[in-house]
Design a protein around this motif. Sequence first.
Motif, short mmCIF file in Angstrom:
data_model
loop_
_atom_site.label_atom_id
_atom_site.label_comp_id
_atom_site.label_asym_id
_atom_site.label_seq_id
_atom_site.Cartn_x
_atom_site.Cartn_y
_atom_site.Cartn_z
N PHE A 9 0.84 -1.21 0.00
CA PHE A 9 0.00 0.00 0.00
C PHE A 9 0.87 1.25 0.00
O PHE A 9 0.59 2.20 0.74
CB PHE A 9 -0.94 -0.02 1.21
N ILE A 17 -6.26 7.15 4.18
CA ILE A 17 -6.95 6.15 5.00
C ILE A 17 -8.04 6.82 5.84
O ILE A 17 -9.16 6.32 5.95
CB ILE A 17 -5.93 5.42 5.92
N ARG A 54 -11.54 -0.54 1.23
CA ARG A 54 -11.39 -0.66 2.69
C ARG A 54 -11.25 -2.12 3.11
O ARG A 54 -10.47 -2.46 3.99
CB ARG A 54 -12.63 -0.04 3.33
N VAL A 57 -7.75 -3.21 2.34
CA VAL A 57 -6.79 -2.68 3.33
C VAL A 57 -6.94 -3.42 4.65
O VAL A 57 -5.95 -3.86 5.25
CB VAL A 57 -7.00 -1.15 3.52
N ASN A 58 -8.19 -3.61 5.08
CA ASN A 58 -8.41 -4.26 6.38
C ASN A 58 -7.95 -5.72 6.39
O ASN A 58 -7.57 -6.25 7.43
CB ASN A 58 -9.89 -4.19 6.77
N ARG A 61 -4.24 -4.91 6.81
CA ARG A 61 -3.78 -3.97 7.83
C ARG A 61 -4.87 -3.60 8.83
O ARG A 61 -4.76 -2.59 9.51
CB ARG A 61 -3.28 -2.68 7.14
N GLY A 62 -5.91 -4.41 8.93
CA GLY A 62 -7.02 -4.09 9.82
C GLY A 62 -6.81 -4.56 11.25
O GLY A 62 -5.74 -5.08 11.60
N PHE A 63 -7.84 -4.41 12.09
CA PHE A 63 -7.77 -4.81 13.49
C PHE A 63 -7.46 -6.31 13.62
O PHE A 63 -6.62 -6.73 14.40
CB PHE A 63 -9.09 -4.52 14.20
N LYS B 33 -3.13 2.27 13.27
CA LYS B 33 -3.34 1.90 11.86
C LYS B 33 -3.06 3.09 10.95
O LYS B 33 -2.33 2.98 9.97
CB LYS B 33 -4.79 1.43 11.69
N TRP B 34 -3.64 4.23 11.29
CA TRP B 34 -3.44 5.42 10.45
C TRP B 34 -1.97 5.81 10.39
O TRP B 34 -1.44 6.09 9.32
CB TRP B 34 -4.25 6.60 10.99
N PHE B 37 0.60 4.06 8.10
CA PHE B 37 0.67 4.43 6.68
C PHE B 37 1.50 5.71 6.48
O PHE B 37 1.85 6.04 5.35
CB PHE B 37 -0.73 4.64 6.10
#
Lengths: 404, 239
Positions: A9, A17, A54, A57-58, A61-63, B33-34, B37
């Motif tokens: 990404f 984001i 989204r 991405v999740n 790179r999500g929770f 998370k933010w 990036f």
Amino acid sequence: MTDEVVLSFETLDGYRIINMETCTRCAACAQSCPAYAATKDDSAIPAWKGIEFRKLVNRQRGFLSALLGHRSIPRQWLRDISEKGLYLCTLCGRCMPGCVFNIQNLELWESLRSIIFKKNEHPPSLKGISTSLEQKKNPYDSDPDERLAWVNELGPANAKMGERAQTLYYVGCTSSYQEKGIASSTSTVLNKMNEDWSLFGRDEWCCGDPHLAVGDQDKAREFARHNLEIASSLGAKRIVTGCAHCYRMWKWRYPELLDRRHNLEILHTTEYLQECLKSGKLKIDTKLPGKLTYHDPCYLSRLGGIVSEPRNILCNIASNYVELKEKAFDTYCCGGGAMTEAVNRELWAKIGGERIRQVKMVNPEFLISACPFCRRSFTQANQRTGSHIQVLDITELVARQLKD
Amino acid sequence: MVDWTQLFDFSRTALPQITLAVFIIGVALRLAKWSSFGFPRVIRPPAKKSRLIGMIKNWSINLVPPWDLAGRVEPVGYVVGIAMHIACIAILLGAIHEAVAMRILELPSLPPQFRLPIIPDANIPTAFPRRTLTYFVTPLFLSTLGILILRRLYYNLKGGPLKALTVKSDWVAAPLLWASGFTGFLAVISFGPYAPILTLHLILTQLFVMYLPYSKLIHSATVFLVRTWFGFRRAIYGV
């Protein structure tokens, strides 16, 4: 080819984001999107693309992935996004003012296109454009030697090519190969203004905007670097261009892509013409009889920042100037952005047709724009709908009305 | 049989601590998370107009999206959406105002000139018109939010853009907010058995707070950034 991929990404940052995660899926963007209005295809809705992006991405790179580790992405998923909604978009950016939160979708779609491109899942038509750009430095698969063919019609004595000059005229691929009248009119105007100017000549490459539509940011960067080097080697102080897409690239995107400011003054022809009007260099012979209206190109107004200049010029030329309802920052798309003519000809035709329908509501004799993509879209839509509105670029109109 | 007394105690003792922990973890995960990036500096030509003016304009005259762009096709969603958000903000501001006012009034050394005037019949010693909040703004909020939930349900049955844009979590966020608001309203107007309703309200509200950072409700915070950035963008481009 593996069925699962891991995405990088790198074109996505914290700003994007946060923009993406602000969407509440309220569907307001569906109302402002010309592509959705034309197709009624749910996957054309900006928020649909946002949801898919989204999820991608999740997934990595999500929770949950923070707890369970990165999960790879099925390639078919990328293919679905590519085939369904991602390219049902002209990158006109009308969804941004239409969004209740003003989510900046344009940059998100550029990122998503770049991700899809890196996994080679972009549509075949865009692959053809990529090849053409790589080999011929234009997106139309046209012979590079033909780039300056329009000069022969004008008379080679009327245009210097690749010579040192204060002002360089960056023609752009669409004006060079398809809407040649814009190129010759601009040259005529520059000569009339006794400008010290030259063309880039054979070294002119595409501005890189189609690369961004394809998703190839590295190539866009390479083309930007090349064009800036040529401008520098010719000792230019400023660049004039008649294409809204080229203008946006030179003015706004080149510094972003190359991560440095350049010292060139970038002018769209409308800015240049207004400057000439103010200084008294440009004198208009007679006012044009008949009703005239102006279409703001998305890349010039909403995405370029030029709204008042073309109006100032047209009010000097036209005796009866009328505004369209969808104008300025909220302007409607012509359908020509993001190489849509090549990617989805039906979508291109429908959006262009809708804009002509809106234009007809003010019943003008002339429809003026300031971008070769718009001129091309409207000329074709005009023919299809049997409309008698005369479509012209603003430079063509000025060249026509110039005092000898 | 539910022991409301025990549940009520739980909702006021252990649950707030759990809520706070879950909320803080959620916020921390979002921020992590933010920031993972990165926030690179974007190089652009000098802004055509002042960024501050751009931000102010985007929070004032450009606050409501243009009717032609966002409202003409589906006016109900547009009008109801705006009304719901105004009501929601009024309730939040009213609640904050009341809490702050109460704290100030409780200060023992507060000089009398700083004390807020007492409104007769308002039942609380603050200047805020609580009755308006209770009997007008809250029903407005509940009815408009209810319409928005029904709107999503309707389009999910009928088809249309909202169906394609609905994900499972949409059936949690707004209904949870509505339920916590509704039970709060019932408690304030003393409708029905007070203790169970208040207990339910406290639990639902805390569930809502826990859920907030993990869901689309995060827009209540990010909207301040996103709209400000768009104001900057307009100022940079000069449009």
